[in-house]
Design a protein around this motif. Structure first.
Motif, PDB file in Angstrom:
ATOM      1  N   GLY A   1     -31.207  19.842  76.163  1.00  0.00           N
ATOM      2  CA  GLY A   1     -31.761  19.735  77.508  1.00  0.00           C
ATOM      3  C   GLY A   1     -32.055  21.113  78.063  1.00  0.00           C
ATOM      4  O   GLY A   1     -31.441  22.105  77.655  1.00  0.00           O
ATOM      5  N   HIS A   2     -33.007  21.200  78.968  1.00  0.00           N
ATOM      6  CA  HIS A   2     -33.393  22.515  79.476  1.00  0.00           C
ATOM      7  C   HIS A   2     -33.743  22.519  80.959  1.00  0.00           C
ATOM      8  O   HIS A   2     -33.738  23.580  81.577  1.00  0.00           O
ATOM      9  CB  HIS A   2     -34.592  23.041  78.684  1.00  0.00           C
ATOM     10  CG  HIS A   2     -35.784  22.118  78.695  1.00  0.00           C
ATOM     11  ND1 HIS A   2     -35.853  21.000  77.911  1.00  0.00           N
ATOM     12  CD2 HIS A   2     -36.933  22.131  79.424  1.00  0.00           C
ATOM     13  CE1 HIS A   2     -36.988  20.370  78.129  1.00  0.00           C
ATOM     14  NE2 HIS A   2     -37.668  21.025  79.050  1.00  0.00           N
ATOM     15  N   VAL A   3     -34.045  21.370  81.554  1.00  0.00           N
ATOM     16  CA  VAL A   3     -34.542  21.349  82.929  1.00  0.00           C
ATOM     17  C   VAL A   3     -33.461  21.791  83.916  1.00  0.00           C
ATOM     18  O   VAL A   3     -33.738  22.534  84.860  1.00  0.00           O
ATOM     19  CB  VAL A   3     -35.083  19.954  83.293  1.00  0.00           C
ATOM     20  CG1 VAL A   3     -35.647  19.962  84.712  1.00  0.00           C
ATOM     21  CG2 VAL A   3     -36.173  19.529  82.309  1.00  0.00           C
TER      22      VAL A   3
ATOM     23  N   ALA B   1     -41.132  17.997  80.510  1.00  0.00           N
ATOM     24  CA  ALA B   1     -40.940  16.746  79.779  1.00  0.00           C
ATOM     25  C   ALA B   1     -40.741  16.957  78.284  1.00  0.00           C
ATOM     26  O   ALA B   1     -40.484  15.984  77.564  1.00  0.00           O
ATOM     27  CB  ALA B   1     -42.139  15.821  80.003  1.00  0.00           C
ATOM     28  N   SER B   2     -40.842  18.189  77.807  1.00  0.00           N
ATOM     29  CA  SER B   2     -40.662  18.440  76.373  1.00  0.00           C
ATOM     30  C   SER B   2     -39.234  18.117  75.945  1.00  0.00           C
ATOM     31  O   SER B   2     -38.284  18.260  76.721  1.00  0.00           O
ATOM     32  CB  SER B   2     -41.003  19.892  76.042  1.00  0.00           C
ATOM     33  OG  SER B   2     -42.356  20.162  76.302  1.00  0.00           O
TER      34      SER B   2
ATOM     35  N   VAL C   1     -38.904  23.480  92.848  1.00  0.00           N
ATOM     36  CA  VAL C   1     -39.434  22.188  93.299  1.00  0.00           C
ATOM     37  C   VAL C   1     -39.844  21.328  92.105  1.00  0.00           C
ATOM     38  O   VAL C   1     -39.549  20.123  92.059  1.00  0.00           O
ATOM     39  CB  VAL C   1     -40.633  22.407  94.244  1.00  0.00           C
ATOM     40  CG1 VAL C   1     -41.344  21.087  94.533  1.00  0.00           C
ATOM     41  CG2 VAL C   1     -40.169  23.042  95.546  1.00  0.00           C
ATOM     42  N   SER C   2     -40.505  21.932  91.125  1.00  0.00           N
ATOM     43  CA  SER C   2     -40.951  21.180  89.946  1.00  0.00           C
ATOM     44  C   SER C   2     -39.767  20.632  89.166  1.00  0.00           C
ATOM     45  O   SER C   2     -39.774  19.465  88.740  1.00  0.00           O
ATOM     46  CB  SER C   2     -41.809  22.072  89.039  1.00  0.00           C
ATOM     47  OG  SER C   2     -42.998  22.462  89.684  1.00  0.00           O
ATOM     48  N   CYS C   3     -38.738  21.452  88.966  1.00  0.00           N
ATOM     49  CA  CYS C   3     -37.553  21.008  88.224  1.00  0.00           C
ATOM     50  C   CYS C   3     -36.815  19.906  88.986  1.00  0.00           C
ATOM     51  O   CYS C   3     -36.403  18.897  88.396  1.00  0.00           O
ATOM     52  CB  CYS C   3     -36.610  22.184  87.973  1.00  0.00           C
ATOM     53  SG  CYS C   3     -37.212  23.398  86.781  1.00  0.00           S
TER      54      CYS C   3
ATOM     55  N   TRP D   1     -33.199  25.493  83.684  1.00  0.00           N
ATOM     56  CA  TRP D   1     -34.357  26.129  84.306  1.00  0.00           C
ATOM     57  C   TRP D   1     -34.251  26.083  85.823  1.00  0.00           C
ATOM     58  O   TRP D   1     -34.638  27.042  86.503  1.00  0.00           O
ATOM     59  CB  TRP D   1     -35.644  25.446  83.835  1.00  0.00           C
ATOM     60  CG  TRP D   1     -36.022  25.805  82.422  1.00  0.00           C
ATOM     61  CD1 TRP D   1     -35.348  26.637  81.576  1.00  0.00           C
ATOM     62  CD2 TRP D   1     -37.166  25.340  81.701  1.00  0.00           C
ATOM     63  NE1 TRP D   1     -35.993  26.718  80.364  1.00  0.00           N
ATOM     64  CE2 TRP D   1     -37.111  25.942  80.411  1.00  0.00           C
ATOM     65  CE3 TRP D   1     -38.216  24.485  81.996  1.00  0.00           C
ATOM     66  CZ2 TRP D   1     -38.078  25.700  79.440  1.00  0.00           C
ATOM     67  CZ3 TRP D   1     -39.187  24.240  81.030  1.00  0.00           C
ATOM     68  CH2 TRP D   1     -39.119  24.844  79.773  1.00  0.00           C
ATOM     69  N   TYR D   2     -33.740  24.970  86.372  1.00  0.00           N
ATOM     70  CA  TYR D   2     -33.581  24.892  87.821  1.00  0.00           C
ATOM     71  C   TYR D   2     -32.596  25.959  88.312  1.00  0.00           C
ATOM     72  O   TYR D   2     -32.868  26.659  89.288  1.00  0.00           O
ATOM     73  CB  TYR D   2     -33.094  23.507  88.249  1.00  0.00           C
ATOM     74  CG  TYR D   2     -32.770  23.449  89.725  1.00  0.00           C
ATOM     75  CD1 TYR D   2     -33.768  23.226  90.666  1.00  0.00           C
ATOM     76  CD2 TYR D   2     -31.473  23.685  90.187  1.00  0.00           C
ATOM     77  CE1 TYR D   2     -33.484  23.225  92.028  1.00  0.00           C
ATOM     78  CE2 TYR D   2     -31.174  23.681  91.551  1.00  0.00           C
ATOM     79  CZ  TYR D   2     -32.186  23.451  92.460  1.00  0.00           C
ATOM     80  OH  TYR D   2     -31.906  23.457  93.801  1.00  0.00           O
ATOM     81  N   HIS D   3     -31.458  26.059  87.650  1.00  0.00           N
ATOM     82  CA  HIS D   3     -30.454  27.050  88.063  1.00  0.00           C
ATOM     83  C   HIS D   3     -31.027  28.464  87.964  1.00  0.00           C
ATOM     84  O   HIS D   3     -30.758  29.320  88.824  1.00  0.00           O
ATOM     85  CB  HIS D   3     -29.204  26.920  87.188  1.00  0.00           C
ATOM     86  CG  HIS D   3     -28.447  25.653  87.421  1.00  0.00           C
ATOM     87  ND1 HIS D   3     -27.701  25.041  86.432  1.00  0.00           N
ATOM     88  CD2 HIS D   3     -28.322  24.868  88.522  1.00  0.00           C
ATOM     89  CE1 HIS D   3     -27.147  23.941  86.936  1.00  0.00           C
ATOM     90  NE2 HIS D   3     -27.515  23.821  88.191  1.00  0.00           N
TER      91      HIS D   3
END
Length: 484
Positions: free
Chosen positions: A172-174, A166-167, A191-193, A177-179
Motif C-alpha cells: 500500500g502507498h496512499v 489506484a495503482s 486532498v487527492s489522497c 503519500w498522504y502523511h
C-alpha cells in the motif's frame, strides 16, 4: 561574449569553452535564419534534440570536461557515491547547486539511504529532463527535487502520485503519500489522497495500510459522510482493530469512538458490540450518551423522535454503504448503445422502526440525453423547419425515482449517490468517481462528462461495461418541533 569570457578566468570555469562555442553556434543559426526571412523557399525544422540529450548524458557517464564533483554519503552507512558533473548543467535547474559550487569544485552531501540510492537517477534527470519512476521511488525523488529546488521534477513527481493512487502495491502507498504530503504541506496531494482513501475505505480497511493511519488522518476520515464502506458496523470493528494495534492517547480514542454513527448500526449488532467489544467496555463512559440516544432513536418513530431531538446532525446522516439494504450494483453492457432501466429495493431508513419498510426505485440511464437548451424546437419560419440537434451533443443522464407516492416518505428525504467503478491495471476494482444528487443527474452537470462511452478503451469502462453502484441515503427531517 569576448568581454564575458575575459571577466571570468577560464581556469575556474572549464565549461566556458564549450558554452562559448555553443553560443556562437546558436548566433550563427539565428543569423542564417534571419537571412532566410523573406525568401520563398519552403521552411523546415531539423530536430536533433535527442542527439543533444544523448551527448549530455555521455558527459555525465564518461565525466568528459567535468569541472565539479559530488560525493553523496549515505547516512548511517560507510557507502559513498561519487559523480563527476558539470556546474553549468546543474546550475541551470537548481539554484541550490549553483550556490553549493560557488568558489569550490567538490561538494559532499549527506542523504538517507532511500534518497542516496536514487541520487544517480536524480542527477541523470538534470542532464536529460527525463526520468522513470516507480511507486516506492516517489517520495525519495520528491524529497530530492524539493531539497535542491528542482521545481519541474517536484511538480512532475507530485502529479505522478496523484495519477497513481489506484495503482497496486504490495504494502500500500496512499496512506504513506498522504502523511508525506501533510509533512511537506502539499495541499493538492493531501486532498487527492484523502479523497481516494474515503472512496475506497472498505478496501483500505482490509489492507496492511489500515493500521499505519495516523491519529490526525483517522480523525479527518471519520468526519466525512462520503466514506465508501460496507456498513457502519464494518467501520466500528476496523476502528477497534486500529485502536488495539496503535494504542493512541485516550483523547484520540474518545474522539474516534464518538465519530462512529451508532444510529446506522442495528440494535442487535449494538447489543453484540456492548457484550464483546473490549474497546467499548473500556471507554463506555465516553460514549454512553451516544448509545442512549441511539437506542431511543431505534425504539420510536423517527417523526416522533424528531420532535424532541435534532436529527439533522452528522450522527443521523448515512455514509455510502455498499450493503444491499442501501442500494444496488448496476453493470451496463455497451453503455453507449441505448437507454437502459432497472429497479431495486432499499429500506426506508436506518431506524429500526422503519427496518421492515421497503422502497422500490426505478432507474433510467440514457447515454445521449439532450439538455433542454439543445433539444429540437420549431422555428418561426413559414417552412416550419425544425432545428436539428446532433446526437453527439447529448450527455449521459441517470434518473432515480420511487415507485410509490412521496406521501409515504413523510419526514424522510433521499440523497442518491452514484459510485463509478474503475479497474486497476492488475484487475482489481476501485471507486473512480462519485456523484450525489436528489432526483436526476440533471442536477450534476459533470455526470460522466469526461467518460467517452463510445470507446471500448475508455478508462470508465471495464470490458466495455459501465460499472455503477447506486446508493440511496435516507435523511430524516424534523417536521414539527414539540413545545418545551
Amino acid at each position: 561574449m569576448a568581454q564575458l569570457a575575459g571577466s571570468i578566468p577560464s581556469g575556474h570555469r572549464p565549461w566556458l569553452h564549450w558554452f562559448t562555442a555553443f553560443s556562437v553556434l546558436t548566433l550563427t543559426v539565428e543569423t542564417a535564419h534571419k537571412a532566410d526571412v523573406g525568401l520563398d523557399a519552403p521552411s523546415a525544422v531539423i530536430n536533433h534534440s535527442l542527439m543533444l540529450i544523448q551527448h549530455l548524458q555521455e558527459l555525465l557517464q564518461n565525466g568528459n570536461a567535468s569541472d565539479s564533483t559530488i560525493k553523496v554519503l549515505t547516512i548511517n552507512s560507510d557507502e559513498v557515491r561519487v559523480f563527476h558533473t558539470h556546474q553549468l548543467l546543474l546550475a541551470l535547474q537548481s539554484d541550490i547547486f549553483e550556490d553549493l559550487f560557488h568558489n569550490q569544485t567538490v561538494v559532499t552531501l549527506q542523504e538517507p539511504a532511500d534518497c542516496a540510492n536514487l541520487f544517480e537517477k536524480f542527477i541523470r534527470y538534470l542532464y536529460s529532463g527525463e526520468i522513470s519512476i516507480q511507486l516506492n521511488q516517489a517520495i525519495p525523488l520528491h524529497r530530492l527535487a524539493s531539497k535542491y529546488h528542482v521545481l519541474a521534477l517536484q511538480r512532475g513527481v507530485a502529479d505522478y502520485m496523484k495519477n497513481h493512487l489506484a495503482s497496486e502495491s504490495s504494502q500500500g502507498h496512499v496512506v504513506g503519500w498522504y502523511h508525506y504530503a501533510l509533512k511537506v504541506q502539499d495541499e493538492g496531494l493531501q486532498v487527492s489522497c484523502l479523497q481516494f482513501l474515503a472512496w475506497n475505505l472498505s478496501t483500505v480497511i482490509s489492507s496492511s495500510e489500515w493500521v499505519s493511519i495516523s491519529d490526525e488522518l483517522m480523525v479527518s476520515l471519520l468526519q466525512r459522510s462520503d466514506l465508501v464502506i460496507q456498513s457502519e458496523l464494518e467501520l466500528y470493528r476496523a476502528i477497534e482493530e486500529w485502536v488495539r494495534k496503535n494504542n493512541p492517547d485516550v483523547p484520540v480514542i474518545e474522539k474516534v469512538l464518538r465519530s462512529i454513527r451508532y444510529p446506522m448500526i442495528s440494535p442487535a449488532h449494538l447489543f453484540q458490540i456492548q457484550k464483546q467489544s473490549v474497546v467499548m467496555t473500556k471507554y463506555y463512559d465516553s460514549i454512553q450518551d451516544l448509545l442512549f440516544q441511539t437506542f431511543q432513536f431505534h425504539s420510536a418513530s423517527p417523526l416522533q423522535y424528531g420532535k424532541y431531538f435534532d436529527v439533522n446532525c452528522s450522527m443521523f446522516i448515512p455514509r455510502n454503504y455498499l450493503t444491499p439494504s442501501w442500494g444496488s450494483q448496476w453493470i451496463i453492457n455497451n453503455p453507449a448503445r441505448d437507454d437502459r432501466s432497472t429497479s431495486f429495493q432499499t429500506q426506508l431508513g436506518p431506524s429500526n422502526h422503519d427496518a421492515a419498510k421497503k422502497v422500490t426505485w426505478n432507474i433510467l440511464f440514457s447515454p445521449r440525453w439532450l439538455p433542454i437548451s439543445l433539444r429540437p424546437v420549431y422555428s418561426d419560419s413559414t417552412s416550419g423547419a425544425m432545428q436539428s440537434a446532433r446526437i453527439e451533443d447529448g450527455r449521459p443522464r441517470l434518473v432515480i425515482s420511487p415507485a410509490m407516492s412521496s406521501s409515504d416518505f413523510a419526514g424522510v428525504s433521499f440523497q442518491k449517490t452514484i459510485l463509478v467503478v474503475g479497474k486497476k491495471p492488475q484487475g482489481k476494482v476501485f471507486v473512480k468517481h462519485t456523484y450525489s444528487f436528489h432526483q436526476s443527474t440533471d442536477e450534476v452537470p459533470d455526470f460522466l462528462a469526461n467518460a467517452d462511452l463510445q470507446k471500448r478503451t475508455s478508462e470508465y469502462l471495464i470490458d466495455n461495461s459501465l460499472h455503477l453502484h447506486i446508493i440511496i441515503k435516507p435523511v430524516y427531517q424534523s417536521l414539527i418541533k414539540a413545545k418545551k
